[in-house]
Design an enzyme around this catalytic site. Structure first.
Site, PDB file in Angstrom:
ATOM      1  N   ASP A 313       0.813  -1.219   0.000  1.00  0.00           N
ATOM      2  CA  ASP A 313       0.000   0.000   0.000  1.00  0.00           C
ATOM      3  C   ASP A 313       0.843   1.263   0.000  1.00  0.00           C
ATOM      4  O   ASP A 313       0.332   2.374  -0.186  1.00  0.00           O
ATOM      5  CB  ASP A 313      -0.962   0.009   1.188  1.00  0.00           C
ATOM      6  CG  ASP A 313      -0.271  -0.315   2.501  1.00  0.00           C
ATOM      7  OD1 ASP A 313       0.855   0.170   2.726  1.00  0.00           O
ATOM      8  OD2 ASP A 313      -0.854  -1.066   3.317  1.00  0.00           O
ATOM      9  N   ALA A 368       7.910 -13.063  -0.008  1.00  0.00           N
ATOM     10  CA  ALA A 368       9.005 -12.566   0.835  1.00  0.00           C
ATOM     11  C   ALA A 368       9.957 -13.677   1.257  1.00  0.00           C
ATOM     12  O   ALA A 368      11.177 -13.480   1.298  1.00  0.00           O
ATOM     13  CB  ALA A 368       8.428 -11.867   2.065  1.00  0.00           C
ATOM     14  N   ASP A 385       5.653  -5.807   7.223  1.00  0.00           N
ATOM     15  CA  ASP A 385       4.276  -5.299   7.213  1.00  0.00           C
ATOM     16  C   ASP A 385       3.409  -6.334   6.494  1.00  0.00           C
ATOM     17  O   ASP A 385       2.896  -6.093   5.395  1.00  0.00           O
ATOM     18  CB  ASP A 385       4.232  -3.946   6.499  1.00  0.00           C
ATOM     19  CG  ASP A 385       2.879  -3.262   6.650  1.00  0.00           C
ATOM     20  OD1 ASP A 385       2.105  -3.668   7.535  1.00  0.00           O
ATOM     21  OD2 ASP A 385       2.607  -2.336   5.868  1.00  0.00           O
TER      22      ASP A 385
END
Length: 543
Positions: A313, A368, A385
Site C-alpha cells: 500500500d 518474501a 508489514d
C-alpha cells in the site's frame, strides 16, 4: 485379466444401446460426476478460507465432514438400488442444485448474517451424503447394462471416478476460478452435473422408467438447470449487493487478482479503506498510528538501506522516506495489483504521499520468504508489514526459519520490526512470534501502541471490531545478537501520534502480558492456530 461375463437377466435387452456402449456411457457419467464433486469440495474449502480464514482448519472441516457424510450416503443408497435409475437421476439433480448454489449461499450468509461456519458444515454434510450415494447406484447401473464380476465392475467405476477427480481438481484452480470465479464456476459445475446425470438416465435407462418417473426427472432436471442459469445471469447483481452489505455503499474498486480479492472503499484519502480478502488492512482514519509505531522505532540508527516485506500500500514506505538519509527502499510485495493501486488510485496514492514515485523506492513482486532466500543484500532496517500469522498462507512468514533469513539480511547493527498481532486480544500469538524470532537468532524488544477504534469489522491483524472500542497493536523490535534500544530517532521527523513517553509506556505494558515458555513456530510445526491464546509449554504461566 479375464472377466467373467454373465448373460444379462431380463432388462439389458431393453436398453436402447449395446451393452459395451452402455457401459462406456455409465463410466463417462462417473467421470463427469466425480469431477463435479471435487469442484464442489474445493470450492467450499477455497471460499471458506477466504470468508472465515485459516485454510488448514476449513479444509479439515470440509474434508472430514464430507468423507463422514459419504459413508452415510452409501448406506442410504442401499434403499434405492431396486430403482437405481430414477434414484440416481434424483440424486444428481439434488447434488447439482445444492453443490451449484453452495458458493452463493455461503457468501450470502457471510455478507448478511456475518457467519458462514454453520452453512459450511451443512453444505459439506449434504454434498457428502449425495456423493456417497452415487457409487452404489452406479454399481447397480453398470451391472444392469453389462454384467461382470464385482471386482471388475468396482475397478472400472473407481478408475473413472479417480480420473474425473483429477480433472476436476485441476480444472478448479486453472480454469474455473480464473475464468468464471467462485460463484459462476460453482453454478456452471452444477449445470454440467445435472445435464450429465439427467442425460444418462433419460437416454440409456429410459425404458426402466415409468412415464410418471420420466416426466418427473425431466421437470426436476429442467428446473434445476433453469434455477442455476437464472442465478448465473443475476450473479453480478448479487455480488454487488453482497459487497455493499460487507463493505458499505462506498465501494470504489473491487478486483479479484491471482492472489486475493482487493477492495477499496471511501470517496477520498480521509475516508479510504483497503480490504484484502475481506479483511480490513488500512483505514485512513487511524493508519498513521499503526505505521508510525511500526516504522519509526526501527529507524533509530543507521538507515541508509531499508527493506519492507509486504507493505504494497506504500504507507510504510511513506514513513521511511521521511528520513532524508535513507538512500534506498526495497518493497517486496506478493500481489502486484496492490502496488499498482497504490501508484494509480488517487485516494491511496495521496494517502501514501506518492511514495512509489520516489526514485529511492524499488518494488519487487515476489513472495518474501522465497525472495529472502535468494537475496544477498544487507539492510540497515527491515520492516515486516505482513498479514496476520493466524492466516495460514502467512504462517511461514512468522516462522523461526523465516526470521533466520531476516537475521542474515540484517547489517551487524541493523534493526528488524514486525507487527505480531493484537496484543490484548491474542497475547499467545504475539509471544509465539517473539519465541520464533529468538529461535531465528534475533534479540527482541516488545512494545505496544493503542489503536483507535475504526467502527468497522477489521481483520485480526489490524484490530478493530464491534466487540471492543480500542485495540492494542503489538510490535517487536529486534536485532542480531543484541536487542536494539527502544527510542525515537534523534533529529528525525516528528510523528503525529508517537513519542518517547508512549514508547516507554508501551514497552512496560507489553512486558506485563509476557507468556513465558512458549515454543517457536516452525515450517514443519506451525503453532499460531493451535489456540487463540496459545497455551504456554509445561511450567509456563501467564503473568
Amino acid at each position: 485379466m479375464i472377466h467373467q461375463r454373465i448373460s444379462p437377466r431380463g432388462g439389458a435387452a431393453r436398453l436402447p444401446v449395446r451393452p459395451r456402449t452402455g457401459r462406456f456411457l455409465v463410466l463417462a457419467a462417473v467421470f463427469v460426476c466425480a469431477a463435479c464433486g471435487l469442484v464442489y469440495e474445493l470450492e467450499l474449502v477455497a471460499l471458506a478460507s477466504y470468508l472465515i480464514g485459516d485454510s488448514v482448519t476449513q479444509a479439515s472441516v470440509v474434508l472430514s465432514v464430507m468423507v463422514f457424510a459419504m459413508g452415510i450416503g452409501s448406506l442410504l443408497a442401499k434403499r434405492l438400488r431396486c430403482r437405481a435409475a430414477v434414484g440416481f437421476g434424483m440424486v444428481e439433480a439434488a447434488l447439482a442444485l445444492i453443490g451449484g448454489s453452495s458458493a452463493l449461499v455461503l457468501y450470502a450468509s457471510f455478507a448478511w448474517l456475518g457467519d458462514s461456519q454453520y452453512a459450511l458444515v451443512g453444505f459439506s454434510l449434504a454434498i457428502g451424503v449425495l456423493i456417497g450415494a452415487e457409487i452404489p447406484l452406479l454399481m447397480t447401473l453398470i451391472q444392469r447394462v453389462d454384467r461382470q464380476d464385482a471386482g471388475g465392475a468396482v475397478a472400472d467405476l473407481f478408475a473413472a471416478d479417480y480420473v474425473g477427480a483429477l480433472v476436476g481438481g485441476l480444472a478448479f484452480p486453472f480454469l474455473l476460478l480464473p475464468v468464471l470465479g467462485q460463484l459462476t464456476g460453482a453454478l456452471f459445475t452444477g449445470a454440467v452435473n445435472a445435464a450429465a446425470g439427467g442425460a444418462l438416465v433419460l437416454w440409456v435407462f429410459r425404458r426402466d422408467l415409468t412415464s410418471r418417473s420420466r416426466w418427473l426427472l425431466v421437470l426436476v432436471n429442467g428446473a434445476v438447470i433453469a434455477v442455476l442459469a437464472t442465478a448465473t445471469v443475476l450473479v453480478d447483481d448479487f455480488e454487488r449487493a453482497a459487497r455493499r452489505a460487507v463493505y458499505g455503499d462506498e465501494v470504489r474498486v473491487a478486483v479479484r487478482t491471482g492472489v486475493q480479492e482487493v477492495v477499496l472503499t471511501g470517496t477520498d484519502r480521509d475516508s479510504l479503506g483497503l480490504y484484502l480478502d475481506g479483511r480490513l488492512r488500512v483505514s485512513a482514519r487511524d493508519e498513521y498510528r499503526y505505521h508510525e509505531a511500526l516504522v519509526h522505532p526501527a529507524m533509530n540508527g543507521p538507515r541508509a538501506r531499508v527493506l519492507i516485506l509486504g507493505g504494497g500500500d506504500g504507507l510504510a514506505a511513506r514513513e521511511t522516506l521521511r528520513y532524508e538519509d535513507v538512500r534506498s527502499v526495497t518493497v517486496v510485495e506478493l500481489d502486484p495489483a496492490v502496488t499498482r493501486l497504490a501508484r494509480t488510485d488517487p485516494a491511496l496514492s495521496e494517502l501514501n504521499d506518492h511514495a512509489f514515485r520516489d526514485p529511492r523506492v524499488s518494488v519487487v513482486g515476489a513472495d518474501a520468504f522465497t525472495w529472502l532466500r535468494a537475496d544477498r543484500g544487507r539492510y540497515d532496517v527491515v520492516v515486516s508489514d505482513l498479514p496476520d500469522p493466524g492466516i495460514t498462507a502467512s504462517t511461514k512468514l512468522y516462522s523461526a526459519e523465516f526470521y533466520g533469513l531476516v537475521a542474515e539480511a540484517l547489517a551487524p547493527d541493523g534493526r528488524f520490526v514486525v507487527h505480531a498481532g493484537p496484543l490484548g486480544a491474542r497475547p499467545g500469538t504475539f509471544w509465539t512470534v517473539e519465541a520464533s524470532m529468538r529461535a531465528g537468532g534475533l534479540a527482541t524488544r516488545p512494545y505496544r501502541v493503542t489503536g483507535r477504534y475504526t467502527g468497522l469489522a477489521a481483520s485480526p491483524d489490524r484490530g478493530g471490531g464491534e466487540a471492543r472500542k480500542r485495540e492494542a497493536w503489538g510490535f517487536l523490535l529486534a536485532g542480531p545478537g543484541v536487542a536494539p534500544r527502544l527510542a525515537m530517532p534523534v533529529g528525525g521527523p516528528v510523528p503525529r501520534s508517537l513519542g518517547v513517553r508512549e514508547l516507554r509506556e508501551g514497552a512496560r505494558a507489553a512486558d506485563d502480558t509476557r507468556l513465558p515458555g512458549l515454543l517457536p513456530s516452525t515450517l514443519v510445526h506451525p503453532r499460531y492456530w493451535e489456540d487463540v491464546r496459545a497455551r504456554p509449554a509445561s511450567g509456563g504461566r501467564k503473568r
